[in-house]
Write a protein that holds these residues in place. Structure first.
Motif, short mmCIF file in Angstrom:
data_model
loop_
_atom_site.label_atom_id
_atom_site.label_comp_id
_atom_site.label_asym_id
_atom_site.label_seq_id
_atom_site.Cartn_x
_atom_site.Cartn_y
_atom_site.Cartn_z
N PRO A 5 0.62 -1.60 0.28
CA PRO A 5 -0.25 -0.25 -0.29
C PRO A 5 0.88 1.36 -0.28
N THR A 6 2.25 1.14 0.95
CA THR A 6 2.67 2.70 1.14
C THR A 6 3.01 2.47 -0.84
N PHE A 7 3.89 1.68 -1.28
CA PHE A 7 4.00 1.52 -2.49
C PHE A 7 3.46 2.51 -3.57
N VAL A 8 2.17 1.60 -3.53
CA VAL A 8 1.24 2.15 -4.18
C VAL A 8 0.09 3.76 -4.04
N LEU A 9 0.55 3.85 -3.09
CA LEU A 9 0.13 5.31 -2.95
C LEU A 9 1.30 6.17 -3.47
N LEU A 10 2.22 5.80 -2.67
CA LEU A 10 3.70 7.09 -3.14
C LEU A 10 3.68 6.70 -4.68
N ILE A 11 3.68 6.20 -5.34
CA ILE A 11 3.59 5.82 -7.13
C ILE A 11 2.82 7.16 -8.10
N THR A 12 1.78 6.56 -6.96
CA THR A 12 -0.12 7.06 -7.27
C THR A 12 0.54 8.60 -7.38
N ALA A 13 1.40 9.14 -5.88
CA ALA A 13 1.39 10.40 -5.78
C ALA A 13 2.45 10.58 -6.54
N ARG A 57 -1.22 12.28 -8.19
CA ARG A 57 -2.79 12.79 -7.27
C ARG A 57 -2.21 12.43 -5.61
N PRO A 58 -3.08 14.12 -5.16
CA PRO A 58 -2.31 14.03 -3.36
C PRO A 58 -2.83 12.00 -2.85
N ILE A 59 -1.69 12.90 -1.36
CA ILE A 59 -2.30 11.64 -0.42
C ILE A 59 -3.10 12.22 0.40
N GLN A 105 -6.00 8.53 4.76
CA GLN A 105 -4.87 7.30 4.37
C GLN A 105 -4.24 7.72 4.75
N TRP A 106 -3.15 9.03 5.51
CA TRP A 106 -2.10 8.45 5.87
C TRP A 106 -2.72 8.20 7.42
N LEU A 107 -3.54 9.07 8.01
CA LEU A 107 -3.81 8.00 9.08
C LEU A 107 -4.05 6.25 8.85
N ALA A 108 -5.18 6.10 8.44
CA ALA A 108 -5.20 4.75 8.59
C ALA A 108 -4.09 3.89 7.93
N LEU A 109 -3.39 4.02 6.74
CA LEU A 109 -1.75 3.68 7.12
C LEU A 109 -1.49 3.98 8.55
N LEU A 133 -7.40 2.44 -2.53
CA LEU A 133 -8.29 1.92 -1.25
C LEU A 133 -7.85 0.32 -1.43
N THR A 134 -7.71 -0.38 -2.47
CA THR A 134 -8.39 -1.66 -2.54
C THR A 134 -6.99 -2.08 -1.99
N SER A 135 -5.59 -1.68 -2.33
CA SER A 135 -4.43 -1.90 -1.42
C SER A 135 -4.32 -1.98 -0.03
N GLN A 136 -4.76 -0.39 0.05
CA GLN A 136 -5.28 -0.25 1.99
C GLN A 136 -5.63 -1.44 2.55
N LEU A 137 -6.69 -1.78 1.93
CA LEU A 137 -7.37 -2.27 3.06
C LEU A 137 -7.40 -3.86 2.88
N GLY A 138 -6.38 -4.79 1.89
CA GLY A 138 -5.66 -5.47 2.26
C GLY A 138 -4.63 -5.57 3.51
N LEU A 139 -4.87 -4.64 4.42
CA LEU A 139 -4.09 -4.86 5.40
C LEU A 139 -4.56 -5.79 6.74
#
Length: 305
Positions: free
Chosen positions: A119-127, A132-134, A138-142, A258-264
């Motif tokens: 999820p960290t990789f997805v968020l950072l690469i996406t940003a 796309r802003p994070i 999302q930071w709190l959930a992570l 979001l899909t990747s983060q829910l995978g946590l």
């Protein structure tokens, strides 16, 4: 407030992502059980997985191809075909093979910890790539989820030997590959569709995997104890076919980050499955971590705009 149809679509994707994460994460336990049999290696694990699940994906792919031939859905361009080949290779062949290599030397719990850095990789690469802003939520959930993951598997985080470091490195590479796959699929899925993309990408992965299996072990590799076939069937259906479609349907509804983060929630499910099937104890520290992970998942759901 979201419209009723949008809300239903979001929560359907939300539930699919969670169920897909649980089923997909359980593969670590099944793989560790399969490794108990002599002569089973990573090539055998992934080979049996695709030998048993490949025909299902191929059948769905053939049905989708027939729809395209009849003009019911758009035909793929040459560029889209090569994109799917690349995604199938990276996301389902290379990522899985690297993870199974890592499972030879580390526990299922530690594999989940490292793998869910994706999820960290997805968020950072996406940003960085898509600008796309994070969001703060999302930071709190992570933060909550990763804190929970650390609590859950704190007793497994021991890098006392070189084999553990190498195994964790393989799984880290697997997480990066899968993150690239999720991001790439999120763009092409808008044109191709979730079911079609999964069927084609997994068929590509099956071709690479089966070719590798017979190249390394030839036909003699099929001579395995009956329990290996039983575990491989579970791996192929409950841990591969079902979660693969669930996760892609989730991506189509709620997006890759979001899909990747829910995978946590996956590491938490492995905690209880490992206790049930492998006899690993559940400690108070692990239960505290479970609460953190679930809180992070709830924050993600409630924070969706």
């Amino acid at each position: 407030m979201m419209p009723v149809n949008s809300a239903k679509r979001f929560w359907a994707g939300y539930c699919l992502a969670i169920l897909g994460a649980i089923f997909f994460s359980a593969k670590g336990v099944v793989v560790k059980m399969t490794y108990l049999y002599e002569g089973v290696d990573a090539v055998t694990i992934i080979g049996f997985r695709m030998l048993l699940s490949g025909p299902i994906f191929l059948a769905v792919a053939a049905y989708q191809a027939s729809k395209a031939h009849k003009g019911l859905i758009p035909r793929l361009t040459v560029r889209q075909r090569w994109q799917i080949v690349l995604l199938g290779f990276i996301g389902y062949y290379l990522s899985s093979f690297l993870a199974f290599l890592g499972l030879q030397t580390i526990s299922a719990g530690l594999e989940r910890v490292v793998l869910y850095l994706s999820p960290t990789f997805v968020l950072l690469i996406t940003a960085l790539y898509f600008k796309r802003p994070i969001a703060p939520r999302q930071w709190l959930a992570l933060a909550l989820s990763y804190a929970g993951v650390v609590f859950v598997f704190l007793h497994d985080l021991s890098f006392a030997g070189p084999a553990v470091i190498v195994g964790a490195g393989f799984v880290l590479a697997s997480a990066l590959c899968y993150s690239v796959y999720l991001i790439g699929s999120a763009e092409i899925i808008k044109v191709v569709g979730a079911t079609r993309l999964v069927a084609y990408a997994m068929s590509v992965s099956a071709a690479f995997t089966i070719a590798q299996f017979f190249w390394v072990h030839s036909w003699a590799g099929l001579q395995q104890p009956w329990p290996v076939y039983q575990l491989s069937l579970i791996h192929a259906t409950l841990n591969t076919v079902a979660p693969t479609f669930m996760i892609m349907w989730a991506v189509a509804r709620i997006g890759a980050p979001l899909t990747s983060q829910l995978g946590l929630i996956g590491p938490v499910s492995v905690l209880f499955l490992a206790a049930w099937l492998l006899g690993e104890p559940i400690t108070v520290l692990q239960l505290i971590g479970t609460a953190f992970v679930l809180t992070g998942v709830i924050v993600l759901g409630r924070g969706r705009r």
